[in-house]
Design a protein around this motif. Structure first.
Motif, mmCIF file in Angstrom:
data_model
loop_
_atom_site.group_PDB
_atom_site.id
_atom_site.type_symbol
_atom_site.label_atom_id
_atom_site.label_comp_id
_atom_site.label_asym_id
_atom_site.label_seq_id
_atom_site.Cartn_x
_atom_site.Cartn_y
_atom_site.Cartn_z
ATOM 1 N N ALA A 74 8.402 -5.385 -4.648
ATOM 2 C CA ALA A 74 9.411 -4.478 -5.201
ATOM 3 C C ALA A 74 9.682 -4.791 -6.666
ATOM 4 C CB ALA A 74 10.699 -4.581 -4.388
ATOM 5 N N LEU B 190 7.399 -8.924 0.141
ATOM 6 C CA LEU B 190 7.871 -7.555 -0.070
ATOM 7 C C LEU B 190 8.901 -7.499 -1.203
ATOM 8 C CD1 LEU B 190 8.172 -6.049 3.532
ATOM 9 C CD2 LEU B 190 6.516 -5.458 1.743
ATOM 10 N N ALA C 63 12.053 3.448 3.659
ATOM 11 C CA ALA C 63 12.623 2.115 3.461
ATOM 12 C C ALA C 63 11.962 1.086 4.364
ATOM 13 C CB ALA C 63 14.125 2.142 3.728
ATOM 14 N N GLU C 64 11.289 1.538 5.437
ATOM 15 C CA GLU C 64 10.665 0.607 6.377
ATOM 16 C C GLU C 64 9.159 0.770 6.360
ATOM 17 O OE1 GLU C 64 12.472 -0.459 10.195
ATOM 18 O OE2 GLU C 64 10.606 0.247 11.129
ATOM 19 N N LEU C 65 8.485 -0.356 6.183
ATOM 20 C CA LEU C 65 7.029 -0.373 6.144
ATOM 21 C C LEU C 65 6.521 -0.512 7.578
ATOM 22 C CD1 LEU C 65 5.082 -2.427 3.529
ATOM 23 C CD2 LEU C 65 4.307 -2.375 5.879
ATOM 24 N N HIS D 9 3.398 -1.476 0.187
ATOM 25 C CA HIS D 9 4.666 -1.125 -0.473
ATOM 26 C C HIS D 9 4.499 0.120 -1.337
ATOM 27 C CE1 HIS D 9 8.515 -1.944 -2.609
ATOM 28 N NE2 HIS D 9 7.863 -1.419 -3.633
ATOM 29 N N ARG E 121 12.341 -0.864 -5.522
ATOM 30 C CA ARG E 121 12.973 -0.410 -4.280
ATOM 31 C C ARG E 121 12.675 -1.393 -3.146
ATOM 32 N NH1 ARG E 121 11.007 5.493 -3.060
ATOM 33 N NH2 ARG E 121 12.388 5.114 -1.268
ATOM 34 N N GLU F 94 1.301 2.498 7.261
ATOM 35 C CA GLU F 94 1.118 2.050 5.871
ATOM 36 C C GLU F 94 0.225 0.818 5.794
ATOM 37 O OE1 GLU F 94 4.894 4.371 6.067
ATOM 38 O OE2 GLU F 94 4.050 2.711 7.229
ATOM 39 N N ARG G 276 12.022 -2.872 0.438
ATOM 40 C CA ARG G 276 11.533 -2.328 1.706
ATOM 41 C C ARG G 276 11.473 -3.450 2.729
ATOM 42 N NH1 ARG G 276 8.907 0.871 -2.118
ATOM 43 N NH2 ARG G 276 9.022 3.114 -1.664
ATOM 44 N N ARG G 277 11.697 -3.101 3.972
ATOM 45 C CA ARG G 277 11.611 -4.070 5.056
ATOM 46 C C ARG G 277 10.430 -3.692 5.947
ATOM 47 N NH1 ARG G 277 15.690 -0.488 6.242
ATOM 48 N NH2 ARG G 277 15.526 0.577 8.273
ATOM 49 N N CYS H 216 4.143 3.288 0.869
ATOM 50 C CA CYS H 216 5.264 3.566 1.771
ATOM 51 C C CYS H 216 6.260 4.512 1.100
ATOM 52 C CB CYS H 216 5.954 2.250 2.138
ATOM 53 S SG CYS H 216 7.320 2.453 3.300
#
Length: 356
Positions: A218, A214, A262-264, A256, A224, A268, A226-227, A259
């Motif tokens: 990014a 991830l 901020a959270e995958l 990613h 950006r 998604e 993402r978690r 999405c």
């Protein structure tokens, strides 16, 4: 996945090469026992010049390992030349590997340097080595015997200081037994061997890999970070990943991109990979706050039943009759649970013979 090797401990490595080493160590992500064992072999074999064979399924990182062996070796200052043997035309294998003299064949209007000469002092990486035609296998074997060769159409015997690292995603020993790959060439290439486990056999590394990939996604897109949430990670753990880390990387890159937060999450992932859309989410991955008390109890009961069935079938190699006998359940009751949860079972050989 950390390679248990440190470029910073080698004080003789120039800054640019040290950066390559650090990048490779960062990309080789994992802490599972089999993966760490493979990385220990990478560190051990890097110091030697004998040929190395890297074995692993497609997408397990064979070229990353080959590069790590090169950049952690005394050859790190010299070229690393990769070639996919499946792309070498059968009639031109010798020319590609060893070069040719002007006029060596119809289209040879000028002399050409081969891959071996380009890799002088460094490493030649032969990916999909099993794809070499018999003529190419013979030419490579001759070179491995004493590191000498002749350019196609040339008269001068040349010598090259090159380490050969080969890779394959098939069982070369079986191919040698079937006489589709030369056994004498296999013996030469297999001086050292590193076997890479498939992703499905090191799912303990999944969280590390997802975080790393991830971050990579990014950097390659909008920058950006993402978690991934627990339900999404649980869903990824339900899949067997036939394309291994490479497939996981592509799925996470697409997820990613789609999405918006901020959270995958699960949505998604399923949008990005149809193969994940067919999987049920483990009950434990659904937050209890989102369930009623009755649903939570049912989910916990189902999870316990499934685990019971899986454990007994694992103990008895999938034999339902033996699992029922040892667990104290009626065979019919255990069979219903096996069917309910889709657990794979094995039909005893005696029943197979009797049904024929």
């Amino acid at each position: 996945m950390h390679a248990n090797t440190s470029a910073s401990s080698r004080t003789d490595i120039p800054e640019s090469v040290a950066a390559d080493c650090a990048t490779l160590a960062h990309n080789l992500v994992g802490q599972s026992p089999r993966f760490r064992e493979a990385m220990e072999l990478v560190r051990l074999y890097a110091a030697w010049n004998a040929p190395l064979l890297v074995i692993g399924e497609t997408g397990t990182g064979k070229e990353l390992v080959a590069r790590a062996v090169h950049y952690l070796s005394p050859r790190r200052h010299r070229p690393f030349i990769p070639v996919n043997c499946a792309t070498l035309p059968d009639a031109l294998v010798e020319s590609e590997l060893f070069g040719h003299a002007r006029g060596a064949f119809t289209d040879a209007s000028q002399a050409r340097t081969g891959l071996v000469r380009m890799a002088e002092g460094g490493t030649l990486f032969l990916d999909e080595v099993e794809a070499l035609a018999p003529r190419g296998q013979g030419a490579l074997l001759r070179f491995l015997q004493d590191s000498s060769y002749r350019a196609l159409g040339g008269n001068q015997l040349l010598h090259a200081d090159v380490r050969i690292v080969a890779a394959s995603n098939v069982d070369l020993r079986a191919q040698a037994a079937a006489r589709t790959f030369r056994d004498d060439l296999l013996y030469r290439l297999d001086a050292f061997r590193v076997g890479l486990p498939p992703l499905r056999e090191r799912l303990d590394d999944l969280a590390l890999l997802v975080g790393h990939l991830l971050d990579k996604a990014a950097r390659a897109t909008d920058g950006r970070p993402r978690r991934i949430g627990a339900p999404g990670l649980a869903l990824l753990g339900r899949y067997d990943w036939p394309g291994n880390v490479r497939q996981l990387e592509h799925v996470l890159l697409k997820a990613h991109v789609v999405c918006q937060g901020a959270e995958l999450g699960v949505a998604e992932l399923r949008r990005s990979a149809p193969e994940l859309a067919q999987l049920d989410l483990p009950c434990a991955a659904v937050p209890l706050a989102a369930q009623g008390l009755r649903a939570a109890k049912r989910a916990a009961s189902d999870q316990a039943e499934r685990r019971f069935v899986e454990d007994w079938l694992a103990r008895t190699a999938g034999n339902i009759s033996e699992a029922a006998r040892q667990s104290g359940l009626e065979r019919a009751a255990l069979s219903r649970l096996v069917k309910k949860y889709g657990v794979k079972a094995r039909v005893p050989a005696a029943q197979v013979v009797a049904s024929r």
